[in-house]
Structure formats: structure tokens, C-alpha cells
Design an enzyme around this catalytic site. Structure first.
Site, short mmCIF file in Angstrom:
data_model
loop_
_atom_site.label_atom_id
_atom_site.label_comp_id
_atom_site.label_asym_id
_atom_site.label_seq_id
_atom_site.Cartn_x
_atom_site.Cartn_y
_atom_site.Cartn_z
N HIS A 86 0.81 -1.21 0.00
CA HIS A 86 0.00 0.00 0.00
C HIS A 86 0.85 1.27 0.00
O HIS A 86 0.35 2.35 -0.29
CB HIS A 86 -0.95 0.01 1.20
CG HIS A 86 -0.25 0.12 2.51
ND1 HIS A 86 0.02 1.33 3.09
CD2 HIS A 86 0.25 -0.82 3.33
CE1 HIS A 86 0.66 1.13 4.24
NE2 HIS A 86 0.81 -0.18 4.40
N ASP A 123 -1.90 2.56 -4.62
CA ASP A 123 -3.14 2.91 -3.95
C ASP A 123 -4.13 1.75 -4.08
O ASP A 123 -4.15 1.03 -5.09
CB ASP A 123 -3.72 4.17 -4.59
CG ASP A 123 -4.93 4.69 -3.84
OD1 ASP A 123 -4.91 4.63 -2.60
OD2 ASP A 123 -5.88 5.16 -4.49
#
Length: 58
Positions: free
Chosen positions: A29, A33
Site C-alpha cells: 500500500h 493505492d
């Protein structure tokens, strides 16, 4: 990807047996995204469900 196995599903109020396979995606992450990762996974799912889309590039 996992094995394709027969699983019960509810379709139009009826329980029917359909071939199903689990598909998972791991991503960092910090680099990607979550929205882009999910979009990629949905694209892969759609291509696996309808390979002609991949062959015809639509």
C-alpha cells in the site's frame, strides 16, 4: 489462483452449482493505492470470465 471447484450459488432465487475459483492480490500500500489495485483485480477477473475480451482487445 486456486483450483476451480463446484460451489452452490444463489441465482434468481434458485440454488445452482457453478464452477468457482478464488483470486487474490497482494500489494504494498506504500507503492500502490488500493483503488488501482482493486481496478487491476477486477480487470483480471473480467478477462478470466470472458477470454474473448482479451483476444479481441475490447
Amino acid at each position: 489462483m486456486h483450483n476451480i471447484i463446484q460451489r452452490p450459488m444463489a441465482i434468481n432465487g434458485q440454488v445452482v452449482i457453478r464452477p468457482m475459483m478464488y483470486l487474490a492480490l497482494s500489494y504494498d500500500h506504500r507503492l500502490i493505492d488500493g483503488k488501482e489495485a482493486v481496478t487491476f483485480l477486477v480487470t483480471i477477473k473480467n478477462l478470466l470470465e470472458d477470454p474473448s475480451r482479451l483476444l479481441l482487445d475490447i
